[in-house]
Design an enzyme around this catalytic site. Structure first.
Site, mmCIF file in Angstrom:
data_model
loop_
_atom_site.group_PDB
_atom_site.id
_atom_site.type_symbol
_atom_site.label_atom_id
_atom_site.label_comp_id
_atom_site.label_asym_id
_atom_site.label_seq_id
_atom_site.Cartn_x
_atom_site.Cartn_y
_atom_site.Cartn_z
ATOM 1 N N GLU A 27 -0.977 -2.377 15.839
ATOM 2 C CA GLU A 27 -0.204 -1.812 14.719
ATOM 3 C C GLU A 27 -1.161 -1.534 13.551
ATOM 4 O O GLU A 27 -2.166 -2.235 13.375
ATOM 5 C CB GLU A 27 0.889 -2.828 14.328
ATOM 6 C CG GLU A 27 1.832 -2.397 13.227
ATOM 7 C CD GLU A 27 1.266 -2.619 11.850
ATOM 8 O OE1 GLU A 27 1.621 -1.864 10.935
ATOM 9 O OE2 GLU A 27 0.439 -3.548 11.681
ATOM 10 N N PHE A 28 -0.812 -0.568 12.696
ATOM 11 C CA PHE A 28 -1.720 -0.101 11.647
ATOM 12 C C PHE A 28 -2.203 -1.214 10.703
ATOM 13 O O PHE A 28 -3.412 -1.350 10.455
ATOM 14 C CB PHE A 28 -1.062 1.024 10.825
ATOM 15 C CG PHE A 28 -1.920 1.481 9.680
ATOM 16 C CD1 PHE A 28 -2.990 2.344 9.891
ATOM 17 C CD2 PHE A 28 -1.687 1.021 8.390
ATOM 18 C CE1 PHE A 28 -3.807 2.740 8.840
ATOM 19 C CE2 PHE A 28 -2.493 1.418 7.332
ATOM 20 C CZ PHE A 28 -3.559 2.280 7.557
ATOM 21 N N ASN A 29 -1.288 -1.981 10.111
ATOM 22 C CA ASN A 29 -1.705 -2.948 9.084
ATOM 23 C C ASN A 29 -2.682 -3.984 9.634
ATOM 24 O O ASN A 29 -3.526 -4.508 8.895
ATOM 25 C CB ASN A 29 -0.490 -3.695 8.501
ATOM 26 C CG ASN A 29 0.355 -2.819 7.602
ATOM 27 O OD1 ASN A 29 -0.108 -1.787 7.117
ATOM 28 N ND2 ASN A 29 1.597 -3.221 7.386
ATOM 29 N N ASN A 42 1.211 0.962 17.239
ATOM 30 C CA ASN A 42 1.474 2.357 16.846
ATOM 31 C C ASN A 42 0.188 3.122 16.524
ATOM 32 O O ASN A 42 0.091 4.310 16.757
ATOM 33 C CB ASN A 42 2.493 2.444 15.694
ATOM 34 C CG ASN A 42 2.053 1.724 14.432
ATOM 35 O OD1 ASN A 42 0.972 1.141 14.356
ATOM 36 N ND2 ASN A 42 2.917 1.745 13.417
ATOM 37 N N ASP A 44 0.852 -1.199 0.000
ATOM 38 C CA ASP A 44 0.000 0.000 0.000
ATOM 39 C C ASP A 44 0.884 1.244 0.000
ATOM 40 O O ASP A 44 0.851 2.037 0.943
ATOM 41 C CB ASP A 44 -0.965 -0.010 1.203
ATOM 42 C CG ASP A 44 -0.268 -0.011 2.554
ATOM 43 O OD1 ASP A 44 0.910 -0.412 2.618
ATOM 44 O OD2 ASP A 44 -0.890 0.412 3.553
ATOM 45 N N ASN A 58 -2.569 2.669 3.562
ATOM 46 C CA ASN A 58 -2.070 4.010 3.866
ATOM 47 C C ASN A 58 -2.940 5.080 3.211
ATOM 48 O O ASN A 58 -3.085 6.185 3.734
ATOM 49 C CB ASN A 58 -0.623 4.157 3.398
ATOM 50 C CG ASN A 58 0.335 3.371 4.271
ATOM 51 O OD1 ASN A 58 0.145 3.304 5.482
ATOM 52 N ND2 ASN A 58 1.347 2.779 3.662
ATOM 53 N N ASP A 91 7.594 3.421 3.164
ATOM 54 C CA ASP A 91 8.403 2.227 3.431
ATOM 55 C C ASP A 91 8.058 1.101 2.467
ATOM 56 O O ASP A 91 8.922 0.291 2.112
ATOM 57 C CB ASP A 91 8.288 1.791 4.901
ATOM 58 C CG ASP A 91 6.845 1.663 5.379
ATOM 59 O OD1 ASP A 91 5.951 2.347 4.851
ATOM 60 O OD2 ASP A 91 6.621 0.874 6.312
ATOM 61 N N ASP A 92 6.817 1.058 1.975
ATOM 62 C CA ASP A 92 6.474 0.095 0.913
ATOM 63 C C ASP A 92 7.320 0.368 -0.333
ATOM 64 O O ASP A 92 7.757 -0.566 -1.012
ATOM 65 C CB ASP A 92 5.000 0.235 0.511
ATOM 66 C CG ASP A 92 4.041 0.046 1.660
ATOM 67 O OD1 ASP A 92 3.510 -1.050 1.837
ATOM 68 O OD2 ASP A 92 3.815 1.033 2.398
ATOM 69 N N THR A 111 2.751 -6.036 2.847
ATOM 70 C CA THR A 111 3.260 -4.904 3.641
ATOM 71 C C THR A 111 2.163 -3.859 3.875
ATOM 72 O O THR A 111 2.462 -2.708 4.176
ATOM 73 C CB THR A 111 4.483 -4.258 2.954
ATOM 74 O OG1 THR A 111 4.084 -3.756 1.677
ATOM 75 C CG2 THR A 111 5.627 -5.239 2.806
ATOM 76 N N HIS A 122 9.750 0.208 8.096
ATOM 77 C CA HIS A 122 9.176 -1.102 8.446
ATOM 78 C C HIS A 122 9.207 -2.135 7.316
ATOM 79 O O HIS A 122 9.740 -3.227 7.455
ATOM 80 C CB HIS A 122 7.698 -0.927 8.837
ATOM 81 C CG HIS A 122 7.413 0.166 9.781
ATOM 82 N ND1 HIS A 122 7.490 0.020 11.141
ATOM 83 C CD2 HIS A 122 7.023 1.463 9.575
ATOM 84 C CE1 HIS A 122 7.161 1.142 11.739
ATOM 85 N NE2 HIS A 122 6.870 2.046 10.812
ATOM 86 N N ASP A 123 8.564 -1.776 6.191
ATOM 87 C CA ASP A 123 8.244 -2.780 5.170
ATOM 88 C C ASP A 123 9.484 -3.373 4.499
ATOM 89 O O ASP A 123 9.464 -4.515 4.027
ATOM 90 C CB ASP A 123 7.328 -2.155 4.100
ATOM 91 C CG ASP A 123 5.984 -1.741 4.680
ATOM 92 O OD1 ASP A 123 5.609 -2.249 5.751
ATOM 93 O OD2 ASP A 123 5.314 -0.898 4.047
HETATM 94 C C1 BDR Z 1 2.931 -0.062 8.611
HETATM 95 O O1 BDR Z 1 1.850 0.845 8.415
HETATM 96 C C2 BDR Z 1 2.086 1.638 7.292
HETATM 97 O O2 BDR Z 1 1.886 2.990 7.619
HETATM 98 C C3 BDR Z 1 3.486 1.370 6.826
HETATM 99 O O3 BDR Z 1 3.567 1.400 5.406
HETATM 100 C C4 BDR Z 1 3.794 0.010 7.374
HETATM 101 O O4 BDR Z 1 3.409 -1.009 6.483
HETATM 102 C C5 BDR Z 1 3.644 0.308 9.904
HETATM 103 O O5 BDR Z 1 2.769 0.236 10.986
HETATM 104 CA CA CA Z 2 2.839 -0.520 4.189
#
Ligand code: BDR
Ligand code: CA
Length: 314
Positions: free
Chosen positions: A164-166, A158, A10, A39, A14-15, A124, A239-240
């Protein structure tokens, strides 16, 4: 031997780095890129993926996937990635069109056409496409070599203190992926927060002196700013990137086996990846959980990949 990879992403700053490492590292054979809302909307992240392909010279099929999570309302992350999902650099016009098919069908077709045990799935973003593919064609579960996903945490989250977001963006999809009878590696925040792009790394990338290296420096500059303002980091955690790095070089981080389940019913903890390294729940360990990063190794291979795609050696 190269590792064959479908990158389900997405982009996302970082992707974008994960895409570049997957395309530029000789130990990875990037077969396709699929996109998922995360994202930003699926339209935006697909356009971003195509723009990264154009600037990095990545020539693989790109297919757009899920526009919304399985059951919950959509969640996006403009605070971290901007309104476009990839704010910072000027994005070039795409050099190719997305595939006519849906990402889920491309994933299924590639996995079913390949020899069993040869295709790695590297998600990711939210896990919506992967969960939909498992449900539409369950035979992919025994054919996929490994799922190496960025998501979750063996510690804090986070997007919320617990999540965590994903994972919290589509917890039902994530739970289906962790519960699947296939090998899963969880590259969570407890690992990726070690993968910061410090000033020395950015200087090494800038020294390559190509349009691609300038693009990466701009990506990391924007990411540094939002991570400083919204998460209090001195340098942004990329991260990714760590998912692809693990397949390129297994020594890049250590893992510990654990039982991982996604909290779906918590009042405050929905989307938490509950990680049991012991036997608290009497459940079989289903996940390799990333633990300690070899940071110099990660950045050496990333700088090399950017240099390789730039037509030079670092
Ligand atoms: C993940 O969430 C997205 O914002 C980043 O691309 C990463 O995959 C980190 O929490
Ligand atoms: Ca990502």
């Amino acid at each position: 031997m190269t590792e064959r990879v479908i990158l389900d992403c997405d982009p996302g700053h970082d992707d974008a780095l994960a895409m570049i490492l997957a395309a530029g590292d000789p130990r990875i054979d990037l077969v396709a890129i699929t996109t998922c809302a995360g994202n930003q909307t699926v339209e935006k992240v697909t356009r971003n993926a195509l723009a990264v392909c154009a600037v990095a010279g990545i020539d693989v099929p790109v297919a757009a996937g899920a526009a919304a999570p399985l059951v919950r309302p959509q969640m996006v992350a403009p605070d971290i990635h901007g309104e476009s999902g990839l704010d910072g650099p000027v994005l070039p016009a795409p050099a190719r069109e997305p595939e006519a098919c849906h990402a889920v069908d491309l994933i299924i077709d590639i996995v079913m056409a390949g020899e069993p045990g040869t295709i790695n799935l590297v998600p990711t973003g939210p896990l919506t496409n992967i969960a939909l593919a498992m449900s539409k064609e369950p035979r992919i579960i025994e054919r996929v070599k490994r799922v190496v996903l960025m998501g979750g945490s063996a510690g804090r989250g986070n997007r919320t203190p617990a999540a965590e977001f994903n994972i919290v963006a589509d917890p039902e999809a994530a739970q289906a992926v962790f519960a699947g009878a296939w090998p899963v590696t969880m590259v969570g925040l407890n690992l990726t927060h070690q993968a910061t792009a410090d000033a020395d790394v950015i200087a090494r990338i800038a020294a390559i002196g190509s349009p691609l290296s300038e693009f990466v420096v701009e990506i990391l500059g924007f990411f540094a700013k939002t991570y400083r303002e919204h998460q209090g980091f001195d340098a942004p955690p990329v991260h990714d990137l760590c998912t692809v790095a693990k397949l390129a070089d297994p020594a890049v981080f250590t893992t510990r086996d654990a039982f991982v389940a996604v909290e779906l019913a918590g009042r405050w903890t929905t989307g938490m990846t509950v990680t049991d390294f012991g036997d608290a729940y009497g459940e079989e360990h289903n996940t390799q959980v990333a633990t300690e990063l070899d940071k110099p190794r990660l950045w050496d291979m990333t700088v090399d990949a950017i240099a390789a795609l730039s037509g030079s050696r670092s």
